[in-house]
Design a protein around this motif. Sequence first.
Motif, PDB file in Angstrom:
ATOM      1  N   PHE A 256       9.852  -3.390   7.158  1.00 60.60           N
ATOM      2  CA  PHE A 256       8.833  -4.448   7.166  1.00 60.60           C
ATOM      3  C   PHE A 256       9.260  -5.718   6.421  1.00 60.60           C
ATOM      4  O   PHE A 256       8.436  -6.613   6.238  1.00 60.60           O
ATOM      5  CB  PHE A 256       7.537  -3.933   6.525  1.00 60.60           C
ATOM      6  N   GLN A 257      10.526  -5.808   6.018  1.00 58.88           N
ATOM      7  CA  GLN A 257      10.923  -6.926   5.162  1.00 58.88           C
ATOM      8  C   GLN A 257      10.787  -8.284   5.860  1.00 58.88           C
ATOM      9  O   GLN A 257      10.494  -9.295   5.213  1.00 58.88           O
ATOM     10  CB  GLN A 257      12.366  -6.739   4.690  1.00 58.88           C
TER      11      GLN A 257
ATOM     12  N   VAL B  95      15.896  10.103  -8.010  1.00 58.85           N
ATOM     13  CA  VAL B  95      16.707   9.200  -7.182  1.00 58.85           C
ATOM     14  C   VAL B  95      16.298   9.313  -5.720  1.00 58.85           C
ATOM     15  O   VAL B  95      16.176   8.309  -5.004  1.00 58.85           O
ATOM     16  CB  VAL B  95      18.210   9.515  -7.352  1.00 58.85           C
ATOM     17  N   MET B  96      16.046  10.523  -5.274  1.00 61.56           N
ATOM     18  CA  MET B  96      15.663  10.740  -3.869  1.00 61.56           C
ATOM     19  C   MET B  96      14.318  10.116  -3.539  1.00 61.56           C
ATOM     20  O   MET B  96      14.045   9.780  -2.383  1.00 61.56           O
ATOM     21  CB  MET B  96      15.615  12.243  -3.581  1.00 61.56           C
ATOM     22  N   THR B  97      13.468   9.942  -4.551  1.00 63.01           N
ATOM     23  CA  THR B  97      12.146   9.369  -4.277  1.00 63.01           C
ATOM     24  C   THR B  97      12.220   7.899  -3.879  1.00 63.01           C
ATOM     25  O   THR B  97      11.260   7.365  -3.304  1.00 63.01           O
ATOM     26  CB  THR B  97      11.242   9.481  -5.524  1.00 63.01           C
TER      27      THR B  97
ATOM     28  N   ILE C 152      12.688   2.317   0.136  1.00 61.65           N
ATOM     29  CA  ILE C 152      13.737   1.430   0.657  1.00 61.65           C
ATOM     30  C   ILE C 152      13.636   1.325   2.168  1.00 61.65           C
ATOM     31  O   ILE C 152      13.737   0.230   2.745  1.00 61.65           O
ATOM     32  CB  ILE C 152      15.124   1.938   0.230  1.00 61.65           C
ATOM     33  N   ILE C 153      13.434   2.464   2.830  1.00 60.06           N
ATOM     34  CA  ILE C 153      13.292   2.459   4.297  1.00 60.06           C
ATOM     35  C   ILE C 153      12.071   1.648   4.712  1.00 60.06           C
ATOM     36  O   ILE C 153      12.117   0.857   5.670  1.00 60.06           O
ATOM     37  CB  ILE C 153      13.192   3.901   4.818  1.00 60.06           C
TER      38      ILE C 153
ATOM     39  N   GLN D 298       0.819  -1.207   0.000  1.00 55.40           N
ATOM     40  CA  GLN D 298       0.000   0.000   0.000  1.00 55.40           C
ATOM     41  C   GLN D 298       0.855   1.261   0.000  1.00 55.40           C
ATOM     42  O   GLN D 298       0.500   2.260  -0.631  1.00 55.40           O
ATOM     43  CB  GLN D 298      -0.920  -0.003   1.231  1.00 55.40           C
ATOM     44  N   GLY D 299       1.973   1.211   0.715  1.00 57.90           N
ATOM     45  CA  GLY D 299       2.872   2.361   0.710  1.00 57.90           C
ATOM     46  C   GLY D 299       3.461   2.609  -0.659  1.00 57.90           C
ATOM     47  O   GLY D 299       3.537   3.756  -1.125  1.00 57.90           O
TER      48      GLY D 299
END
Length: 279
Positions: free
Chosen positions: A264-265, A251-253, A258-259, A205-206
Amino acid sequence: MENQKRSTLSWLANIGMAIVCLIALFPVIMLVISSFRPSSEIMATGISLKFDWSMMNLDNYTYIFTQAAEYWQWYTNSLAISAITIVLSLFFSSMVGYAMAVYDFKGRNLFFLFVVFILMVPFEILMLPLFQMMINFSLVNTYTGVVLPMIVAPVAVFFFRQYALGLPTQLMDAARIDGSTEYGIFFKIMLPLMTPSLGAMAILQGLNSWNNFLWPLIVLRSNDMFTLPIGLATLLTPYGNNYDVLIAGSVMTVIPIIILFIFFQRYFISGLTVGGVKG
């Protein structure tokens, strides 16, 4: 001999996966490299393998952090919308999916068929009636209008229902004997058991909210309210392209996604696996 054959197949599989990963990551690698190139060179040669390494510098990122105030406004807007969407979607969708899985009420199967039917309907077909609703509710050019249609996502409801079908109902019976309410059973007992599904769906969802372009483009009108995908798209015009912000900003997006995935990985694979086979 059998072990040697398995080892060879394992090596071939690893090499194949490595090649597939490199192919998938190649556009991202080129984007990162291009973010260190001057915009004049990008205009001249485009994003390609032929460029002057000596011209690479941090000017694009310096420009973003010192002069691109609008970019950070769009960034903040996207972060806020994505965070609110994730929290509300997980809260309401998990409740709906849980109720459809563990409670036997009249019309349950019919409601589930509606969920499956909506899953098969492209969002483009729903845009016009949704936009008309936003006009009737005076929610055009508001963040509420962007978030509201995404709160109860059919895919999230379907996913949580499938996952909740595998929850032990004996715990519910024991909690009722102890005098717990149905809300207490859900929030104190069952919801913690659904943590893997929550983590997996938080990532999905994110990612969907962060990359959402079409619906915010329809609802939002003011430049200072734009989300990041819309804001970056406005940098490409017939009169000039601001590659200083566009490439480095793209790139910043990737950083928030990633965080989110790192956070939640540990739940992602188990949540998708268990939720996909139950029921």
